[in-house]
Every structure is written in structure tokens, then in C-alpha cells.
Design a protein around this motif. Structure first.
Motif, PDB file in Angstrom:
ATOM      1  N   LEU A  13     -76.199   4.057 -30.838  1.00 34.44           N
ATOM      2  CA  LEU A  13     -76.427   3.092 -29.757  1.00 34.44           C
ATOM      3  C   LEU A  13     -75.120   2.430 -29.363  1.00 34.44           C
ATOM      4  CD1 LEU A  13     -79.793   1.414 -30.741  1.00 34.44           C
ATOM      5  CD2 LEU A  13     -79.376   3.337 -29.229  1.00 34.44           C
ATOM      6  N   LEU A  14     -74.353   2.017 -30.376  1.00 33.00           N
ATOM      7  CA  LEU A  14     -73.092   1.336 -30.062  1.00 33.00           C
ATOM      8  C   LEU A  14     -72.073   2.291 -29.447  1.00 33.00           C
ATOM      9  CD1 LEU A  14     -72.312  -1.184 -32.916  1.00 33.00           C
ATOM     10  CD2 LEU A  14     -72.815  -1.651 -30.538  1.00 33.00           C
ATOM     11  N   LEU A  15     -71.912   3.465 -30.079  1.00 31.20           N
ATOM     12  CA  LEU A  15     -70.860   4.384 -29.636  1.00 31.20           C
ATOM     13  C   LEU A  15     -71.144   4.935 -28.245  1.00 31.20           C
ATOM     14  CD1 LEU A  15     -69.981   6.455 -32.811  1.00 31.20           C
ATOM     15  CD2 LEU A  15     -68.602   4.754 -31.640  1.00 31.20           C
ATOM     16  N   TYR A  16     -72.339   5.529 -28.083  1.00 32.62           N
ATOM     17  CA  TYR A  16     -72.621   6.152 -26.795  1.00 32.62           C
ATOM     18  C   TYR A  16     -72.882   5.101 -25.720  1.00 32.62           C
ATOM     19  CZ  TYR A  16     -72.753  10.411 -29.473  1.00 32.62           C
ATOM     20  OH  TYR A  16     -72.418  11.442 -30.298  1.00 32.62           O
ATOM     21  N   GLY A  17     -73.445   3.966 -26.119  1.00 39.58           N
ATOM     22  CA  GLY A  17     -73.671   2.889 -25.149  1.00 39.58           C
ATOM     23  C   GLY A  17     -72.355   2.425 -24.557  1.00 39.58           C
ATOM     24  N   THR A  18     -71.379   2.146 -25.419  1.00 44.34           N
ATOM     25  CA  THR A  18     -70.105   1.679 -24.886  1.00 44.34           C
ATOM     26  C   THR A  18     -69.383   2.803 -24.143  1.00 44.34           C
ATOM     27  OG1 THR A  18     -69.197   2.056 -27.074  1.00 44.34           O
ATOM     28  CG2 THR A  18     -69.670  -0.201 -26.500  1.00 44.34           C
ATOM     29  N   SER A  19     -69.668   4.032 -24.548  1.00 42.80           N
ATOM     30  CA  SER A  19     -69.061   5.156 -23.830  1.00 42.80           C
ATOM     31  C   SER A  19     -69.566   5.195 -22.380  1.00 42.80           C
ATOM     32  CB  SER A  19     -69.407   6.442 -24.569  1.00 42.80           C
ATOM     33  OG  SER A  19     -68.882   7.543 -23.918  1.00 42.80           O
ATOM     34  N   VAL A  20     -70.870   4.955 -22.195  1.00 41.69           N
ATOM     35  CA  VAL A  20     -71.426   4.882 -20.839  1.00 41.69           C
ATOM     36  C   VAL A  20     -70.766   3.733 -20.076  1.00 41.69           C
ATOM     37  CG1 VAL A  20     -73.507   4.325 -19.523  1.00 41.69           C
ATOM     38  CG2 VAL A  20     -73.639   5.921 -21.421  1.00 41.69           C
ATOM     39  N   MET A  21     -70.631   2.598 -20.754  1.00 41.42           N
ATOM     40  CA  MET A  21     -70.052   1.432 -20.087  1.00 41.42           C
ATOM     41  C   MET A  21     -68.626   1.724 -19.632  1.00 41.42           C
ATOM     42  SD  MET A  21     -69.596  -2.399 -21.577  1.00 41.42           S
ATOM     43  CE  MET A  21     -68.145  -2.022 -22.527  1.00 41.42           C
ATOM     44  N   ARG A  22     -67.847   2.339 -20.517  1.00 40.00           N
ATOM     45  CA  ARG A  22     -66.461   2.648 -20.143  1.00 40.00           C
ATOM     46  C   ARG A  22     -66.410   3.624 -18.978  1.00 40.00           C
ATOM     47  NH1 ARG A  22     -65.387   2.839 -25.499  1.00 40.00           N
ATOM     48  NH2 ARG A  22     -65.499   5.100 -25.428  1.00 40.00           N
ATOM     49  N   GLY A  23     -67.314   4.614 -18.996  1.00 39.59           N
ATOM     50  CA  GLY A  23     -67.353   5.594 -17.907  1.00 39.59           C
ATOM     51  C   GLY A  23     -67.635   4.935 -16.569  1.00 39.59           C
ATOM     52  N   VAL A  24     -68.609   4.024 -16.569  1.00 40.96           N
ATOM     53  CA  VAL A  24     -68.961   3.334 -15.328  1.00 40.96           C
ATOM     54  C   VAL A  24     -67.788   2.471 -14.866  1.00 40.96           C
ATOM     55  CG1 VAL A  24     -70.474   1.604 -14.319  1.00 40.96           C
ATOM     56  CG2 VAL A  24     -71.419   3.342 -15.804  1.00 40.96           C
ATOM     57  N   MET A  25     -67.164   1.793 -15.834  1.00 44.56           N
ATOM     58  CA  MET A  25     -66.038   0.924 -15.481  1.00 44.56           C
ATOM     59  C   MET A  25     -64.897   1.736 -14.897  1.00 44.56           C
ATOM     60  SD  MET A  25     -65.979  -1.998 -18.367  1.00 44.56           S
ATOM     61  CE  MET A  25     -64.444  -1.498 -18.961  1.00 44.56           C
ATOM     62  N   GLU A  26     -64.667   2.910 -15.484  1.00 48.45           N
ATOM     63  CA  GLU A  26     -63.584   3.759 -14.999  1.00 48.45           C
ATOM     64  C   GLU A  26     -63.843   4.150 -13.547  1.00 48.45           C
ATOM     65  OE1 GLU A  26     -63.375   7.634 -16.785  1.00 48.45           O
ATOM     66  OE2 GLU A  26     -62.064   8.200 -15.135  1.00 48.45           O
ATOM     67  N   GLU A  27     -65.098   4.507 -13.251  1.00 52.59           N
ATOM     68  CA  GLU A  27     -65.432   4.886 -11.880  1.00 52.59           C
ATOM     69  C   GLU A  27     -65.228   3.736 -10.921  1.00 52.59           C
ATOM     70  OE1 GLU A  27     -69.357   6.500 -12.058  1.00 52.59           O
ATOM     71  OE2 GLU A  27     -68.532   8.515 -12.262  1.00 52.59           O
ATOM     72  N   LYS A  28     -65.557   2.549 -11.388  1.00 54.29           N
ATOM     73  CA  LYS A  28     -65.439   1.412 -10.493  1.00 54.29           C
ATOM     74  C   LYS A  28     -63.984   1.008 -10.328  1.00 54.29           C
ATOM     75  CE  LYS A  28     -66.947  -3.203  -9.632  1.00 54.29           C
ATOM     76  NZ  LYS A  28     -67.748  -4.347 -10.011  1.00 54.29           N
ATOM     77  N   VAL A  29     -63.268   0.904 -11.430  1.00 52.48           N
ATOM     78  CA  VAL A  29     -61.880   0.450 -11.365  1.00 52.48           C
ATOM     79  C   VAL A  29     -61.008   1.449 -10.606  1.00 52.48           C
ATOM     80  CG1 VAL A  29     -59.854  -0.075 -12.775  1.00 52.48           C
ATOM     81  CG2 VAL A  29     -62.071  -0.973 -13.421  1.00 52.48           C
ATOM     82  N   SER A  30     -61.283   2.746 -10.782  1.00 56.73           N
ATOM     83  CA  SER A  30     -60.462   3.731 -10.080  1.00 56.73           C
ATOM     84  C   SER A  30     -60.912   3.920  -8.635  1.00 56.73           C
ATOM     85  CB  SER A  30     -60.488   5.064 -10.817  1.00 56.73           C
ATOM     86  OG  SER A  30     -61.746   5.665 -10.660  1.00 56.73           O
ATOM     87  N   ARG A  31     -61.917   3.180  -8.216  1.00 57.29           N
ATOM     88  CA  ARG A  31     -62.373   3.192  -6.820  1.00 57.29           C
ATOM     89  C   ARG A  31     -62.917   4.535  -6.340  1.00 57.29           C
ATOM     90  NH1 ARG A  31     -61.088  -1.885  -7.622  1.00 57.29           N
ATOM     91  NH2 ARG A  31     -59.938  -3.029  -6.032  1.00 57.29           N
ATOM     92  N   ILE A  32     -63.427   5.342  -7.282  1.00 55.89           N
ATOM     93  CA  ILE A  32     -64.038   6.592  -6.842  1.00 55.89           C
ATOM     94  C   ILE A  32     -65.498   6.350  -6.473  1.00 55.89           C
ATOM     95  CG2 ILE A  32     -64.587   7.224  -9.227  1.00 55.89           C
ATOM     96  CD1 ILE A  32     -63.715   9.945  -6.903  1.00 55.89           C
ATOM     97  N   TYR A  50     -66.180  -6.150  -5.770  1.00 52.16           N
ATOM     98  CA  TYR A  50     -64.928  -6.490  -6.440  1.00 52.16           C
ATOM     99  C   TYR A  50     -64.758  -7.987  -6.364  1.00 52.16           C
ATOM    100  CZ  TYR A  50     -64.334  -1.538  -6.185  1.00 52.16           C
ATOM    101  OH  TYR A  50     -64.537  -0.200  -6.335  1.00 52.16           O
ATOM    102  N   GLY A  51     -63.943  -8.514  -7.244  1.00 52.51           N
ATOM    103  CA  GLY A  51     -63.748  -9.953  -7.232  1.00 52.51           C
ATOM    104  C   GLY A  51     -64.162 -10.539  -8.546  1.00 52.51           C
ATOM    105  N   LYS A  52     -64.660 -11.740  -8.482  1.00 52.66           N
ATOM    106  CA  LYS A  52     -64.880 -12.429  -9.747  1.00 52.66           C
ATOM    107  C   LYS A  52     -66.043 -11.831 -10.530  1.00 52.66           C
ATOM    108  CE  LYS A  52     -67.933 -16.439  -9.083  1.00 52.66           C
ATOM    109  NZ  LYS A  52     -69.096 -15.715  -8.797  1.00 52.66           N
ATOM    110  N   LYS A  53     -65.975 -12.011 -11.827  1.00 57.60           N
ATOM    111  CA  LYS A  53     -66.983 -11.467 -12.725  1.00 57.60           C
ATOM    112  C   LYS A  53     -68.297 -12.221 -12.553  1.00 57.60           C
ATOM    113  CE  LYS A  53     -67.193 -12.627 -17.110  1.00 57.60           C
ATOM    114  NZ  LYS A  53     -66.740 -12.845 -18.475  1.00 57.60           N
ATOM    115  N   PRO A  54     -69.392 -11.517 -12.384  1.00 64.82           N
ATOM    116  CA  PRO A  54     -70.663 -12.228 -12.237  1.00 64.82           C
ATOM    117  C   PRO A  54     -71.195 -12.695 -13.589  1.00 64.82           C
ATOM    118  CG  PRO A  54     -71.020  -9.878 -12.143  1.00 64.82           C
ATOM    119  CD  PRO A  54     -69.548 -10.065 -12.314  1.00 64.82           C
TER     120      PRO A  54
END
Lengths: 310, 434
Positions: free
Chosen positions: B191-210, B417-421
Motif C-alpha cells: 500500500l505504501l510503496l505502490y500508493g506513493t508510486s502512483v502519487m509520484r507518477g501523477v505529480m510528474e505528469e502535472k509538474v512536467s505539464r504533460i 497551478y498555484g497554491k496548494k489546496p
């Protein structure tokens, strides 16, 4: 028949009206400029046209039918202003992935990617990763991804930002080429000189409302201030005032004058001819879109509106 | 559906094709195994022996003190001066010495003078060696023969027999306890490993603006589901590799390491004493565990728990815009139930029918971890069938809810984008129309 027809489109956020009753229509094969200062609501408008947002009110008619995001986005190519790519993915794989998301089959996509890569001299990039590309290079890749599936409607949000003049011209030529082959292009920017050069028709958005739309030439006519530039062979300061015009700006041999109401350019020219003054140059000064833009937007508190207060 | 598959494929391949994938998949269990093996090795084979010199002037010990653990050596000498011993202790030639006065009796206190600091385990070992030696000598002095003593000392075995099931040996409880903890910890880590892996993947997509490019081709929900399913598929592949490795190791290694164990299991012989027989008992207890049920339940709770947490982690990933730091604050309400589940699991494995264990195995945020620790102890002994059914229904009900909830947040968050909700704002996004 218009390819895209927006009527009374509205999108309100909690604190602001991002798009407030905007209507216009775009004919097929046109290059349409969507202009507006930062935060005018352009991106929100484009996101509604690309099916990312649903409008609160109003309707979008795409290609003669009510806009159906599910299917119609296959016929639209959108290059957003905030754009990026998967950093660790190979260029070729990336183009393939995004092309297939647009509904192309593997073989179709491969053929089109090859065609475009060749056309923009990117063949050697296939196995490179995005993190190895310069900003301009990834911009070219993004353009290719946007037009790869031969969309009927191409939407480019600030396509030239970050491009050097050589690559900007390259992309510009491709835009003209696509338009001449029947694609419609919506070109969103706040860089007016590009608009004058590229667009047939424009709409100006400010504070979520449409301020102006029409053909570029007609708009410049509409906002003309009846100014003429005349070059003569004697010092301009010797020309006195008269009923026909008022001098606005006098230089050595050159003068800019404003014609008074009820007179025309011919009356002005005749005035000089009658006085037997040698006219070396005579022309009407039409305002640039930039001037019109500034005049319309200035003083409307068009501050950058941010979108995080939803 | 086809587009979810395209996203799934990309997520899956981009992870599996990385060079680090095989390294982690094979290296991690090997590393864990190696660490346990090392701990085991060092706890059995103590590297340094403690040397104690004994000057037994009274002849109390009759020249021998035996030490089973062999980590302490008692050396008997005669006629060594106290000052010599002291010097030896100071030079660390010996770790300590005992001088038994000539008039000492068996009941006297023993004084051990140490040169270096002696650890608590070694002290324990020294004390018990001396005590048991003295005890034996005292026994010899009494009019009781060793044979009589042995007769009195036979242990009475207590067999626990369940009314439903005749085979409820202590060994079985021990083994299912072990398997329960193992499954619980495994799910916790997943749960911890794959959960955070999903989170990082989503963040990467958002931060890289794809993200905006992708959602102009497919629905945000499809993007999210594709990512969750793709990373889940990576997890399943990893499990398959581990299961194959595990079965391979079991078939290969156990006959090599414990050749007599498999033989004894086969013949059903269970003699008393000897490590081979113990091993055989463990193996037999293993064989009585309902592995098909446990493996099925493992996948049910793996998938259910993974989907619940992956969608919640995806919701966090899409709402932050500046990477890891921002995510930390939002992450806490989600990692907390996982940790609480872990704590309840440790308790539930000891007492599988307690109120807390039942609650933990029904509550969908903790049930994947807690229920695994309970089902290994047997259905319906430790968990009733209706509890299991209710738990699974709740699990999948919440999985549908969290996916819907995360999908709503996702479509707003991914382009924001902008401040953290705050969490309050996230919930507002979820219940907003459109």
C-alpha cells in the motif's frame, strides 16, 4: 458553414467570471487569432473548446453538430500554453503514445510520425529522451504531436514562445501550409505583430468578455483615426493650417495630419496639388492591432487573473 | 477502454523496462533474506568467546563448568596469584576471573571480577552456567538419584483441540501466526510503496505539464485509471516473480539444507527431539494451512486496498504543484490509516477475535492489512464467514467511492497551478457539479 460556432459561452468560477458570454464563429480554413491580455480568459475558453472543461452556459457547435467532446476531440489538435512532455520517455515512443491516444492505429501513427519528423528534420531524435532536448526542440516536437492526426481544428496557444526566429518561421510556414490544406487554426497569443502577419480574423477577449471580432483589415479600418503621412519637397513647417486637416506631427520633409470630418484623402491630396507642392509620398496610416489592443484594454484593470481560487 | 489500456501500457512498460526494475524485484528479497540470514548467523555463532578464569580453591565445581551456548569458556587453574589474574584481566587476556575461597560452600555467593565490560546476554549465560553446575552438584549431594529426578521432571504435553477441527496443534498456531504477520506486513508495504508510486507518477505528469496535452485527448478519469491499473500491473508482475522465486527456492533449497525434513514429512514420522523433527513439524503445520484461501484473499485485499489507496494518493498527487514537499502535508491523513492498520494487525495476530481486530478487519482503510493477519489463522475459527463477506463488500464499496472521489478531484486538480489546496478545498472539488 462554420467549423466552430460559440454562442453565449459562460464559465464562472467561485470568485470570477472567467468567460462571460462569448460568441463568435470561425470559417473552415481560416487562421483565427484569439487575443487578450494575460488572464483574459483565453485558456479557459480554449479548454472548453477542447472538451477539457464544460461550459456553465451556452453552446458549442463543431462541424455542424453539437460539440461532443468524447468523439470530437479526435478531430482537434490542442497545443496548450502550459505544455510539457514525459521527460524520461524516448521522443519516438512519446509521439507514438500521444498519437495513439488520438485514435490512430499503430501503423498509421508510425507513418505520420515519420512524415513529420522528416519534414521538420527531426529524424535523428527518435531514440533521444526529452530531457536531452532544448526548449526549442521540444517545442517542435509538441507542434508535431498537435498536428499529427490531421485535425480539422488546430488550436495553438502561444506557439512561438521560446522559439528562435528560424524555428519560428519554420513553424509559421507549417501553419500556413496546414491552413491552405483546409485545416482551421485558432491561434491564441498576446503578441500582436504575429497576429497581423498570420491571422485572417481575430477576436479580442478582455476580462472574460469579447471586446471585438472581425477581419484584421476591417478592424484596422474601423479603428482608423484618419491620419495620413505626406512627404513633400519643402519644409513641412511652412504648410499652414486649413479647413481640410490639422497637422499632428511635423518633421523636416514629412508631416502626419488628421483629416477633418467631411473631407477625404483625395481632398487632402488635391490641396497639395493645387498649391503645386511636390508630393513624394502619400499614404493613410492605419492603426496597428497593437495600438487598437492597447487602446481597448488600457484602463480596464486587465490584471493577471489567476485560476487557483476555484 | 482502449485508451485506458494505452495509458496502462505506457505506465507498465516505462517502469518494467527500466534497468532498476529487475534489480529491485530480485535484489530486494535477496537483500531481506541476506539480512535475516546474517542476523541468524551472528546470533548463533557468536564471534568472540568470553574467557573466564576460575581458581577453585575449595574444589567447588569439580573442575568443570559446562556451557551449552559455547560462548563462554571457563578455564580452571591452580595456584595463580590474585595479582597475576588482575593483571591478565586488565590486559584483556581474560575477560574475568573467579576466585573461590577454600572455605566456600555450595550456597555461597560467587564473585566474578571482570576486566572488560560484559554484555547482558553473556552475563546471563555465565550466571546460568554457574547456577546449573552448582544445582547439579547440590542434587548429587541429596539422596535422590538422577533417574528419579528425570522421572519427576517429565513434561506433560497440553494439546489444544478445537471442537470443529481436530488438528489445532501449537505448531500450527505458531506457523499461521508467522504467515499472518508476513501477509499483513506485505500488504502494508504494498500500500505504501505502490500508493506513493502512483502519487509520484501523477505529480510528474502535472509538474512536467504533460497533463493538459493528454487530457485534451482522453478524459482525466481515463488517465487516472490507466495509471493506477498500470502501476498495479507492475506490482502483480513483481509478485509473480517473487512467487516463482519463492517456490523455486522452496523446492531447491529446503531439500539441500534440511534433507531429513522433507523425508519426515513424507513418512509422517514425528520423533521427539532433534532439529530435523522440529522442521518436519513446521512443514506439516505449513501443509495444514489453507493456502488456496489465503492466496485468494491476499489478492482480493491486495487489489481492493491498492485501489483505495492508489486513488487517494492520485488525488494528492494531482493537487500539489511543487513536488514532494507540498505533498507531505496532504499525505498524512492517508498514511495514518495504513500505520494504524499495521498496529491493529500486530494486535489482531495475537488475538484474532478481539473487538479491535474485528473492527480493524471490517473498516475498509485498515481491513486489507488486519484481515490478512486474521484469515491466516483459519476461517471460521478466527474469522467468521459473514465477517469476511462483509469486509470484502465494504472494501469494494469504498474502492468504488474513493475512485469516484479521486476522479472528481483529479479533473480539477491536474490543471490547477498555484497554491496548494487544503483537504477542505479538495472535498469541495469532489462534490462540485460537472
Amino acid at each position: 458553414m462554420a467549423i466552430l460556432e460559440l454562442s453565449h459561452l459562460k464559465k464562472y468560477y467561485a470568485t470570477q467570471k472567467a468567460v462571460d458570454d462569448v460568441s463568435f464563429s470561425i470559417e473552415p480554413g481560416q487562421i483565427f487569432g484569439l487575443l487578450g491580455p494575460n488572464g483574459a480568459g483565453k485558456t479557459t475558453l480554449l479548454r472548453m473548446i477542447t472538451g477539457i472543461f464544460y461550459p456553465d452556459e451556452g453552446s458549442i457547435v463543431f462541424d455542424g453538430k453539437k460539440f461532443d467532446p468524447e468523439n470530437d476531440i479526435q478531430k482537434i489538435g490542442y497545443m496548450p500554453e502550459e505544455r510539457g512532455l514525459y521527460k524520461k520517455m524516448k521522443i519516438g515512443d512519446q509521439a507514438m503514445f500521444l498519437a495513439r491516444l488520438k485514435g490512430l492505429s499503430h501503423s498509421e501513427a508510425l507513418q505520420k510520425i515519420k512524415y513529420w519528423f522528416e519534414r521538420l528534420e527531426m529524424q535523428s531524435w527518435w531514440d533521444k529522451k526529452v530531457e536531452d532536448l532544448s526548449k526549442g526542440m521540444s517545442q517542435k516536437l509538441q507542434f508535431v504531436i498537435t498536428v499529427l492526426h490531421e485535425p480539422k481544428l488546430i488550436i495553438l496557444d502561444e506557439p512561438f514562445s521560446g522559439l528562435d526566429p528560424v524555428n519560428a518561421n519554420l513553424i509559421k510556414d507549417q501553419i500556413f501550409e496546414l491552413a491552405s490544406r483546409g485545416s482551421t487554426v485558432i491561434f491564441s497569443t498576446h503578441r500582436m505583430e504575429q497576429v497581423e502577419e498570420i491571422c485572417d480574423q481575430i477576436a479580442l477577449i478582455n476580462l472574460g468578455k469579447k471586446v471585438l471580432d472581425g477581419k484584421v483589415a476591417a478592424i484596422r479600418q474601423q479603428y482608423k483615426e484618419h491620419l495620413y503621412e505626406i512627404k513633400i519637397d519643402q519644409p513641412a513647417s511652412q504648410i499652414g493650417a486649413c479647413d481640410i486637416f490639422e497637422p499632428v506631427n511635423l518633421a523636416e520633409n514629412k508631416m502626419i495630419v488628421r483629416i477633418n470630418d467631411a473631407y477625404t484623402g483625395n481632398d487632402l491630396l488635391r490641396y497639395f496639388l493645387d498649391k503645386n507642392i511636390q508630393v513624394a509620398h502619400f499614404g493613410e496610416i492605419l492603426p496597428s492591432l497593437n495600438e487598437i489592443f492597447i487602446r481597448l484594454v488600457h484602463g480596464t484593470s486587465a490584471v493577471t487573473r489567476s485560476f487557483h481560487n476555484i | 477502454m482502449n485508451k485506458i489500456f494505452l495509458v496502462l501500457k505506457r505506465e507498465f512498460l516505462s517502469r518494467v523496462q527500466k534497468k532498476t526494475f529487475l534489480l529491485v524485484t530480485i535484489g530486494l528479497p535477496v537483500l531481506i533474506f541476506a539480512i535475516y540470514a546474517a542476523i541468524f548467523y551472528f546470533s548463533v555463532h557468536s564471534t568472540s568467546k568470553t574467557k573466564i578464569m576460575v581458581v577453585d580453591n575449595a574444589g567447588l565445581f569439580k573442575d568443570t563448568i559446562s556451557n551449552n551456548a559455547k560462548d563462554v569458556v571457563f578455564e580452571f587453574t591452580k595456584g595463580v596469584a590474585k595479582s597475576d589474574l588482575e593483571a591478565k584481566a586488565k590486559n584483556k587476556d581474560i575477560d574475568g576471573y573467579v576466585v573461590v575461597p577454600a572455605d566456600a560452600t555450595l550456597d555461597d555467593k560467587i564473585n566474578l571480577i571482570t576486566g572488560s565490560k560484559i554484555g547482558i546476554m553473556t552475563r546471563e549465560s555465565i550466571t546460568s552456567a554457574i547456577q546449573s553446575r552448582l544445582e547439579k552438584l547440590k542434587m548429587d549431594a541429596l539422596p535422590v538419584s538422577q533417574d528419579l529426578l528425570k522421572k519427576a521432571k517429565t513434561e506433560n504435553k497440553v494439546d489444544f483441540v478445537n471442537v470443529n477441527d481436530k488438528n489445532d496443534s501449537g505448531m500450527r498456531a505458531g506457523v499461521s501466526y508467522g504467515v499472518g504477520i508476513f501477509c499483513g506486513i506485505l500488504i502494508y508495504m504494498i500500500l505504501l510503496l505502490y500508493g506513493t508510486s502512483v502519487m509520484r507518477g501523477v505529480m510528474e505528469e502535472k509538474v512536467s505539464r504533460i497533463a493538459e496535452i493528454v487530457v485534451s485527448s482522453i478524459k482525466p478519469f481515463q488517465l487516472m485509471m490507466g495509471k493506477i491499473l498500470g502501476i498495479g500491473a507492475v506490482g502483480l508482475l513483481q509478485f509473480l516473480i517473487w512467487i516463482v522465486l519463492g517456490v523455486g527456492l522452496k523446492l531447491l533449497l529446503i531439500p539441500i539444507l534440511f534433507p531429513e525434513a522433507s523425508h519426515m514429512v513424507a513418512s509422517g514420522a514425528m520423533g521427539a527431539g532433534g532439529s530435523g523433527a522440529d522442521m518436519a513439524a513446521v512443514m506439516q503445520a505449513f501443509n495444514t494451512i489453507n493456502f488456496p484461501l489465503i492466496i485468494t484473499m491476499f489478492f482480493v485485499y491486495f487489489l481492493g486496498g491498492y485501489f483505495i489507496y492508489a486513488s487517494l494518493f492520485a488525488a494528492i498527487g494531482c493537487s500539489v504543484s511543487d513536488g514532494q514537499q507540498d505533498a507531505q502535508g496532504l499525505q498524512l491523513p492517508i498514511t495514518l490509516p495504513i500505520i494504524i492498520g499495521f498496529v491493529i494487525m500486530m494486535q489482531a495476530v495475537n488475538n484474532p477475535t478481539s473487538g479491535l481486530a474485528v473492527f480493524g478487519s471490517l473498516f475498509p482503510l485498515t481491513s486489507p492489512i488486519v484481515m490478512m493477519a486474521r484469515v491466516t489463522q483459519g476461517v471460521p475459527d478466527a474469522v467468521t464467514w459473514w465477517e469476511l463477506a462483509l469486509s470484502i463488500i465494504l472494501l469494494f464499496g469504498s474502492f468504488i467511492f474513493t475512485t469516484w472521489f479521486a476522479g472528481k478531484i483529479y479533473r480539477t486538480g491536474i490543471l490547477m497551478y498555484g497554491k496548494k489546496p487544503t483537504w477542505k478545498e479538495l472535498i469541495k472539488w469532489a462534490f462540485r457539479k460537472n
